[in-house]
Design an enzyme around this catalytic site. Structure first.
Site, PDB file in Angstrom:
ATOM      1  N   LYS A   1       0.860  -1.184   0.000  1.00 31.23           N
ATOM      2  CA  LYS A   1       0.000   0.000   0.000  1.00 31.23           C
ATOM      3  C   LYS A   1       0.888   1.223   0.000  1.00 31.23           C
ATOM      4  O   LYS A   1       2.039   1.173   0.447  1.00 31.23           O
ATOM      5  CB  LYS A   1      -0.881   0.021   1.260  1.00 31.23           C
ATOM      6  CG  LYS A   1      -2.160   0.819   1.086  1.00 31.23           C
ATOM      7  CD  LYS A   1      -3.177   0.039   0.285  1.00 31.23           C
ATOM      8  CE  LYS A   1      -4.544   0.655   0.298  1.00 31.23           C
ATOM      9  NZ  LYS A   1      -5.563  -0.345  -0.059  1.00 31.23           N
TER      10      LYS A   1
HETATM   11  N1  GLU Z   1      -7.154  -0.086  -3.294  1.00 30.53           N
HETATM   12  C1  GLU Z   1      -7.913  -1.260  -3.567  1.00 30.53           C
HETATM   13  C2  GLU Z   1      -7.997  -2.163  -2.359  1.00 30.53           C
HETATM   14  O1  GLU Z   1      -7.875  -1.717  -1.240  1.00 30.53           O
HETATM   15  C3  GLU Z   1      -7.441  -1.963  -4.833  1.00 30.53           C
HETATM   16  C4  GLU Z   1      -6.014  -2.415  -4.845  1.00 30.53           C
HETATM   17  C5  GLU Z   1      -5.565  -2.943  -6.206  1.00 30.53           C
HETATM   18  O2  GLU Z   1      -6.364  -3.024  -7.125  1.00 30.53           O
HETATM   19  O3  GLU Z   1      -4.392  -3.269  -6.309  1.00 30.53           O
HETATM   20  O4  GLU Z   1      -8.275  -3.335  -2.456  1.00 30.53           O
END
Ligand code: GLU
Length: 431
Positions: free
Chosen positions: A116
């Site tokens: 993240k």
């Molecule tokens: N931000 C989204 C999540 O928390 C998607 C992450 C992604 O597609 O890599 O799942």
């Protein structure tokens, strides 16, 4: 010795989101008979980067922003996870969100570890040009850490397809050729997947349908009331999908507050309104509804509550007043462990985040696969495969639930953690 040192330095977190993620992990691993060192290894982030970088603003001034990228686990493959722009983001929150990405990807069987990122910024306070400069500079700061086979960012809170286009372009300019697979959630005209934008919200509703089926609820959708907190990347699409399937969406909310009509809201009109409003909010919406607060919205009488805004919304201090019979977590970490216990005691079923919002990363994976193969699917194919993956994951969680006699949150975490643990054992510890 080393493990203890890590534990004492990281365990001191005061961030409630990270506390939630760590507590959930501790609860889940007690059910698995894993070696102590392995439990320790899977708990902490693999690597992290903190950066402070300058951006030239429209008025000529220079502002310094702080950003983070955390790779939680690389056991199952390259790391995957969104980039968040928020005034409140901090390293511990990003650590929590990266950890949840690891479990989420493992749960739906994607060949990824979790990551993240975040930048401390209120994106609505920046012009489009400033956002582009900030995104490009942040991408260049991350360049050592990201790549189509290394770490693949995606949108999260405060970011969108345009953000991903700037990231993809900056990375491509740096290496000298176009690399669409370095990010997912891109606009469709530069290699994005059909269905990606609505994927998280749509997946949340797939999980809601599964949960209703498992609870033996056979009423017609028009007699089932749904409340959605959040009207962005997840909530607006979840509300729309529920509305399209004939459910009675009685309340939605965003940062400007809640909008309530016990007979059902006109979701398409509300989405059109936010698309036209300059800050993309519901502020000033004059449809047939009453204005309520976000706190009141969570406590409305309804059948299904979908928290799809942010972390820590359902806590020890309000969980006893929740009236929904079913909670489906569109957001990451909306429920604290204390609230989980209260909801458990009250017989309120919670479909956990790592399952209920896994639709986004699942279609991100489809986008990555399509891009690498340079062969694109139609929307029906995307939705069909998405549903199959989520239903299968739901079933695997239910079977773990039966095996261990735990709630869905623990079952989802146990399933996911065990997959990462077994993969670590199969790979072995290097050297
Ligand atoms: N931000 C989204 C999540 O928390 C998607 C992450 C992604 O597609 O890599 O799942």
């Amino acid at each position: 010795m080393v493990a203890n040192a890590i534990q004492s330095s990281v365990h001191m977190t005061t961030d409630p989101t990270y506390q939630t993620a760590l507590q959930q992990y501790d609860r889940a691993v007690t059910h698995l008979k894993l070696p102590e060192g392995l439990v320790e290894f899977m708990k902490w982030p693999r690597r992290e980067l903190s950066v402070n970088f300058p951006v030239k603003m429209d008025d000529g001034s220079i502002r310094v922003f702080s950003g983070y990228r955390v790779h939680h686990s690389t056991v199952l493959g390259p790391t995957k996870g969104g980039i968040r722009y928020s005034a409140h983001v901090n390293l511990d929150e990003v650590r929590a969100l990266a950890m949840w990405m690891t479990w989420k990807c493992a749960l739906v069987n994607l060949p990824y570890g979790g990551a993240k990122g975040g930048v401390v910024v209120e994106p609505k306070s920046l012009s489009l040009g400033e956002l582009a400069s900030l995104t490009r500079r942040f991408t260049s700061e991350l360049i050592l850490l990201i790549g189509p086979n290394v770490d693949i960012p995606a949108p999260d809170m405060g970011t969108n397809a345009q953000t991903m286009a700037w990231m993809m372009d900056t990375y491509s300019m740096t290496v000298g050729y176009s690399v669409p697979a370095v990010v997912t959630g891109k606009p469709v005209n530069i290699g994005g997947s059909l269905g990606r934008e609505e994927a998280t919200g749509r997946g949340t509703i797939v999980c809601m349908l599964e949960a209703l089926r498992h609870k033996g609820i056979t009423s017609s959708p028009k007699d089932i009331s749904v409340v959605v907190q959040g009207f962005g990347n997840v909530g607006s699409f979840a509300a729309q999908r529920a509305y399209d399937l004939g459910f009675k969406v009685v309340a939605v909310s965003d940062v400007t507050g809640g909008y309530y009509n016990p007979h059902g809201l006109n979701i398409p009109a509300m989405r059109e309104y936010t698309n036209r409003s300059p800050r993309r909010t519901l502020e000033g919406y004059k449809g047939d509804c009453d204005q309520i607060t976000n706190a009141e919205l969570l406590e409305l009488p309804c059948d299904v509550l979908i928290p799809a805004a942010m972390e820590g919304q359902i806590r020890g201090d309000n969980a006893s007043r929740i009236k929904a019979h079913l909670i489906v977590e569109g957001a990451n970490g909306p429920t604290t462990p204390e609230a989980d216990d209260i909801l458990d005691d009250r017989g309120i079923m919670v479909v956990p985040d790592i399952l209920a919002n896994a639709g986004g990363v699942t279609v991100s994976y489809f986008e990555w696969v399509q891009g690498l193969q340079e062969y694109f699917w139609d929307e029906d194919e995307v939705y069909r495969r998405l549903e199959r993956i989520l239903v299968r994951a739901y079933e695997s969680v239910v079977s773990t639930q039966e095996q261990y006699g735990v709630n869905l949150r623990n079952a989802a975490q146990i399933t996911a953690i065990n997959r990462v643990a077994q993969a670590t054992i199969t790979r072995g510890i290097y050297p």
